[in-house]
Motif scaffolding. Structure first.
Motif: not given
Length: 155
Positions: A61, A64-65, A67, A78-82, A97, A99
């Motif tokens: 976790k 924030s996202t 990039k 792009s790595y999401s918050s989780e 999570g 992309k």
């Protein structure tokens, strides 16, 4: 409930906070034969992470996202918050999570699996041939892109 929340309730789960969270994830990846450079863009953003060594499940976790542009692969990620996945020998599967898109593509595609070759393949560098280990990124749309694994070793 998120994947990380659910897994952290297991009695055999290892939970880390702060700097130790990313380090633990990187150690597990290295143990399973995955290049650490895949997660290195997250160095200063991870707040919590954990894993269940018996099953290979890991999660991170972050604030924030994030990039990142991998210059050698000419790809945005792009790595999401989780982020979560299941590790196997030379493989990350059921990835959530993450992309990616090539520099010339208009949309980001979710990455579902990353596989590192067991064996190195013959590759040419203009000065003769040498052995090249490949890493393969697979999207849900059955698109796949492969790169030399050395692009993601350490950044």
């Amino acid at each position: 409930m998120s994947v990380g929340d659910a897994l952290s309730k297991r009695p055999d789960a290892i939970l880390e906070r702060g700097e130790g969270a990313l380090n633990r994830g990187l150690e597990l990846m290295e143990t399973y034969g995955i290049p650490k450079g895949i997660l290195m863009p997250l160095q200063s953003t991870v707040e919590e992470g954990g894993g269940v060594e018996a099953t290979g499940d890991i999660w991170l976790k972050q604030k924030s996202t994030v990039k990142h542009f991998f210059k050698l692969a000419s790809s945005y990620v792009s790595y999401s918050s989780e982020i979560s996945c299941k590790l196997e020998k030379n493989k990350m599967k059921d990835i959530k999570g993450v992309k990616a898109r090539k520099k010339y593509m208009p949309i980001m595609l979710p990455i579902r699996e990353i596989v590192v070759d067991d064996d190195e393949e013959e590759g040419g560098d203009g000065n003769g041939t040498h052995r090249v280990k490949k890493i393969h990124f697979k999207a849900y749309s059955n698109l796949e892109e492969s790169f030399p694994a050395e692009y993601f070793n350490n950044m």
